[in-house]
Motif scaffolding. Structure first.
Motif, PDB file in Angstrom:
ATOM      1  N   LEU A 144      29.790  40.217  41.408  1.00 45.71           N
ATOM      2  CA  LEU A 144      30.561  41.455  41.570  1.00 45.71           C
ATOM      3  C   LEU A 144      31.018  41.635  43.012  1.00 45.71           C
ATOM      4  N   GLU A 145      30.118  41.378  43.950  1.00 45.02           N
ATOM      5  CA  GLU A 145      30.483  41.505  45.362  1.00 45.02           C
ATOM      6  C   GLU A 145      31.591  40.528  45.731  1.00 45.02           C
ATOM      7  N   LEU A 146      31.540  39.316  45.206  1.00 45.86           N
ATOM      8  CA  LEU A 146      32.575  38.325  45.486  1.00 45.86           C
ATOM      9  C   LEU A 146      33.923  38.773  44.931  1.00 45.86           C
ATOM     10  N   MET A 147      33.897  39.311  43.694  1.00 46.17           N
ATOM     11  CA  MET A 147      35.163  39.796  43.100  1.00 46.17           C
ATOM     12  C   MET A 147      35.722  40.955  43.916  1.00 46.17           C
ATOM     13  N   GLN A 148      34.880  41.873  44.379  1.00 47.34           N
ATOM     14  CA  GLN A 148      35.339  43.001  45.196  1.00 47.34           C
ATOM     15  C   GLN A 148      35.914  42.506  46.520  1.00 47.34           C
ATOM     16  N   ALA A 149      35.262  41.541  47.136  1.00 47.17           N
ATOM     17  CA  ALA A 149      35.752  40.994  48.403  1.00 47.17           C
ATOM     18  C   ALA A 149      37.108  40.325  48.210  1.00 47.17           C
ATOM     19  N   ARG A 150      37.309  39.620  47.127  1.00 44.89           N
ATOM     20  CA  ARG A 150      38.605  38.987  46.850  1.00 44.89           C
ATOM     21  C   ARG A 150      39.688  40.034  46.634  1.00 44.89           C
ATOM     22  N   GLU A 151      39.356  41.106  45.894  1.00 47.15           N
ATOM     23  CA  GLU A 151      40.329  42.174  45.670  1.00 47.15           C
ATOM     24  C   GLU A 151      40.719  42.843  46.982  1.00 47.15           C
ATOM     25  N   GLU A 152      39.738  43.125  47.840  1.00 49.86           N
ATOM     26  CA  GLU A 152      40.014  43.724  49.138  1.00 49.86           C
ATOM     27  C   GLU A 152      40.865  42.797  49.982  1.00 49.86           C
TER      28      GLU A 152
END
Length: 145
Positions: free
Chosen positions: A117-125
């Motif tokens: 989840l953190e990786l997906m959020q970082a990619r979106e940001e």
């Protein structure tokens, strides 16, 4: 007139002794249950009750005395009981280890899910902020010969 075969008392006694030995050791041939009783002794020996108690009552009593002397547990049955308790202890230890490993595995799955989840959020940001330029992937060198 029917002809009767003469009885061989020594053969009958030998059959009773052999049957008693097999039952006490735990390796019966004719007895289905292998119980250590006078009835199973007769079944194992193949003799009729009237024959055994009529002429060979001493052997039946000897069997019962031997039975009491070994605490009513055949040697083979005692070995099986010992092996059973040993296997039960091993099973308990393996079950305990499995429970610990399942707890560790569940914790690792939660960590992996959280990191995903953190990786997906970082990619979106990263995609939303337009001021970061991606560098091209490094080229791989050909293997030297």
């Amino acid at each position: 007139m029917t002809s009767r075969r003469p009885r061989n008392l020594e053969a009958e006694r030998a059959a009773l002794r052999a049957a008693a030995d097999r039952l006490l050791v735990g390796t019966p041939l004719r007895s289905v249950s292998g119980n250590l009783t006078a009835s199973e002794l007769l079944r194992e020996s193949g003799l009729r009750r009237d024959v055994a108690y009529g002429d060979h009552k001493d052997l039946v009593e000897e069997f019962q005395a031997r039975l009491k002397a070994q605490n009513a547990t055949p040697t083979a049955m005692q070995e099986l009981a010992d092996k059973h308790s040993e296997v039960k202890e091993k099973l308990a230890a393996v079950t305990e280890n499995l429970t610990k490993e399942q707890a560790v595995s569940a914790a690792l799955r939660r960590i992996v899910a959280e990191l995903d989840l953190e990786l997906m959020q970082a990619r979106e940001e990263l995609e939303q902020s337009g001021n970061v330029t991606r560098l091209p992937a490094p080229r791989r060198r050909a293997a030297r010969r």
